[in-house]
Write an enzyme that holds these catalytic residues in place. Sequence first.
Site, PDB file in Angstrom:
ATOM      1  N   GLY A  81      40.902   4.820 -12.093  1.00 23.27           N
ATOM      2  CA  GLY A  81      39.532   4.763 -11.696  1.00 23.27           C
ATOM      3  C   GLY A  81      39.487   3.910 -10.657  1.00 23.27           C
ATOM      4  O   GLY A  81      40.395   3.640 -10.037  1.00 23.27           O
ATOM      5  N   GLY A  91      39.118   0.265 -10.261  1.00 24.08           N
ATOM      6  CA  GLY A  91      39.872  -0.681  -9.877  1.00 24.08           C
ATOM      7  C   GLY A  91      41.441  -0.245  -9.600  1.00 24.08           C
ATOM      8  O   GLY A  91      41.933  -0.860  -8.985  1.00 24.08           O
ATOM      9  N   SER A  92      41.833   0.690 -10.317  1.00 31.40           N
ATOM     10  CA  SER A  92      43.105   1.200  -9.873  1.00 31.40           C
ATOM     11  C   SER A  92      43.374   1.569  -8.473  1.00 31.40           C
ATOM     12  O   SER A  92      44.403   1.465  -7.859  1.00 31.40           O
ATOM     13  CB  SER A  92      43.564   2.546 -10.912  1.00 31.40           C
ATOM     14  N   ASP A 102      34.071   7.749 -15.966  1.00 31.53           N
ATOM     15  CA  ASP A 102      32.790   7.124 -15.694  1.00 31.53           C
ATOM     16  C   ASP A 102      32.216   7.808 -14.178  1.00 31.53           C
ATOM     17  O   ASP A 102      31.211   7.550 -13.699  1.00 31.53           O
ATOM     18  CB  ASP A 102      33.069   5.623 -15.036  1.00 31.53           C
ATOM     19  N   GLY A 107      18.908  18.077 -20.617  1.00 35.75           N
ATOM     20  CA  GLY A 107      17.314  18.028 -20.664  1.00 35.75           C
ATOM     21  C   GLY A 107      16.719  16.947 -21.061  1.00 35.75           C
ATOM     22  O   GLY A 107      15.428  16.806 -21.324  1.00 35.75           O
ATOM     23  N   GLU A 112      26.521   2.297 -22.130  1.00 34.03           N
ATOM     24  CA  GLU A 112      27.072   0.932 -22.871  1.00 34.03           C
ATOM     25  C   GLU A 112      26.849  -0.247 -22.132  1.00 34.03           C
ATOM     26  O   GLU A 112      26.300  -1.268 -22.560  1.00 34.03           O
ATOM     27  CB  GLU A 112      28.566   1.285 -23.042  1.00 34.03           C
ATOM     28  N   HIS A 164      34.704   5.269 -28.045  1.00 38.01           N
ATOM     29  CA  HIS A 164      36.079   5.412 -27.218  1.00 38.01           C
ATOM     30  C   HIS A 164      36.397   7.196 -27.649  1.00 38.01           C
ATOM     31  O   HIS A 164      37.261   7.730 -27.010  1.00 38.01           O
ATOM     32  CB  HIS A 164      37.086   4.744 -27.648  1.00 38.01           C
TER      33      HIS A 164
HETATM   34  O1  F6P Z   1      37.893   3.886 -18.298  1.00 36.06           O
HETATM   35  C1  F6P Z   1      36.609   3.594 -18.276  1.00 36.06           C
HETATM   36  C2  F6P Z   1      36.317   3.202 -19.620  1.00 36.06           C
HETATM   37  O2  F6P Z   1      36.340   4.281 -20.372  1.00 36.06           O
HETATM   38  C3  F6P Z   1      34.594   2.925 -19.527  1.00 36.06           C
HETATM   39  O3  F6P Z   1      33.826   4.001 -19.688  1.00 36.06           O
HETATM   40  C4  F6P Z   1      34.763   1.807 -20.645  1.00 36.06           C
HETATM   41  O4  F6P Z   1      33.548   0.783 -20.429  1.00 36.06           O
HETATM   42  C5  F6P Z   1      35.895   1.123 -20.597  1.00 36.06           C
HETATM   43  O5  F6P Z   1      36.800   1.991 -19.980  1.00 36.06           O
HETATM   44  C6  F6P Z   1      36.647   0.589 -21.813  1.00 36.06           C
HETATM   45  O6  F6P Z   1      37.712  -0.040 -21.364  1.00 36.06           O
HETATM   46  P1  F6P Z   1      38.594  -0.600 -22.854  1.00 36.06           P
HETATM   47  O7  F6P Z   1      39.148   0.892 -23.416  1.00 36.06           O
HETATM   48  O8  F6P Z   1      39.902  -1.355 -21.911  1.00 36.06           O
HETATM   49  O9  F6P Z   1      37.731  -1.382 -23.513  1.00 36.06           O
END
Ligand code: F6P
Length: 299
Positions: free
Chosen positions: A101, A103-104, A126, A185, A220, A247
Site C-alpha cells: 500500500g 507506505g510500502s 484501502d 445503494g 474504521e 480483519h
Molecule cells: O492494509 C490496510 C489495512 O488493512 C487497513 O484497512 C487497516 O486499518 C490496517 O491495514 C490494519 O493494519 P494492522 O493489521 O497492521 O492492524
Amino acid sequence: MRIGVLMSGGDAPGMNAVLSGALDRATNLGIDLVGIEAGFGGLCERRTRALGRADVDAAAGRAGTILGAGRFPELKTPPGVQQCLDAMGELALGGLVVVGGEGSIAGAAALAAAGAMVMGVPATIDNDVPGTGMTIGHDSAVNYGVRAIDDLRMTATAMPGRSFVVQTLGGYSGNLARAVAAATGIADVIVPETAPDLDALAARIRELTPGGHVIVVMCEGAGNAVAMADDLSNRSGVRMHSTILGHSQRGAVPTAIDRTLGRIAGSEAVDALAAGRSGLLTLSASTESGLAAFRTPST
Ligand code: F6P
C-alpha cells in the site's frame, strides 16, 4: 538476472496472484525470481524463499500471502534505506518487486531514489495509493462488505424497527467504505475526510425506522461503530445495532478482478525490471463510463 519479490504492509487479497504472474513472466524470460518473506524487514534479515510453481499456483486464488507481509517503518529513515540496499546487494538482486500500500510504495520510491531498481505494485484493500486508480485487494474487500450488507438487509427487512451501523476497514481513507456504500445503494456513509452531521442522520433514522430500517456504513478511521450506534440511538431514540467487519474483510476471497489485476501486475513488474525500468505500476478497474455517438449504419 535475479529479481526479488516481497509483500509489504497489510496483506491484500490478490497478492498471491501477483506472485503467480511474476513467476510466469520470470520463467519465460529466464529470470531467477526469489521470494522474500515478511516484507522489507525480511529482506534485511535475508529471509529468502525459492518459489515453487505448484505452491504459487495453489495459492493464487487465496487471500493473504504465502510469503508473509510485514510493516517496516525503519524504511522512512536513511539507515533503513541503506539496510535494504545492503541486503539487495548481498542477495545479488538486480531488481525488486514491492507489493503493498501507500507506505510500502513510498518505501519502494525511497529505494529507487537511492539507485535501486524497484517496481512498486499497489496492493491494499484501502485503494488509497497516490498515482493509481485502483489497488489490488480493494475489489475483494468491497465485495465482502457488499455480501455482509446483503445479509444484514435480510434480517433488517424481516424485522423492521431497528437500524444499523456497519464498520469497514480502510484505515484513515474513506475509499473502501464509500465503495461498499455505493455498491449497496447506501447514502449514509461516515468517513474520516468529512465531519458527519449526526443530528440530521439521527432525524433520518427516526423518520425511517418505525416501518423500515437505515443502514449506515462507517469507515474504521472515523470512529467505532459500537460507540456510533449508541450515539445515534441516544439522538434518535431508535434501537441501533453495530456490525464490525474487522480483519475478516482483509481475508476476503480474491475476486476475479483482483486475481486478474494481480497476475497482470506481477508479470508487468518483472517485464519492466528486465527492461531496466523502475517505478510505480498503475492499475485501473476499467470502470470508466462515457457517451459515444451512434455509429452510422454502413450503406
Ligand atoms: O492494509 C490496510 C489495512 O488493512 C487497513 O484497512 C487497516 O486499518 C490496517 O491495514 C490494519 O493494519 P494492522 O493489521 O497492521 O492492524
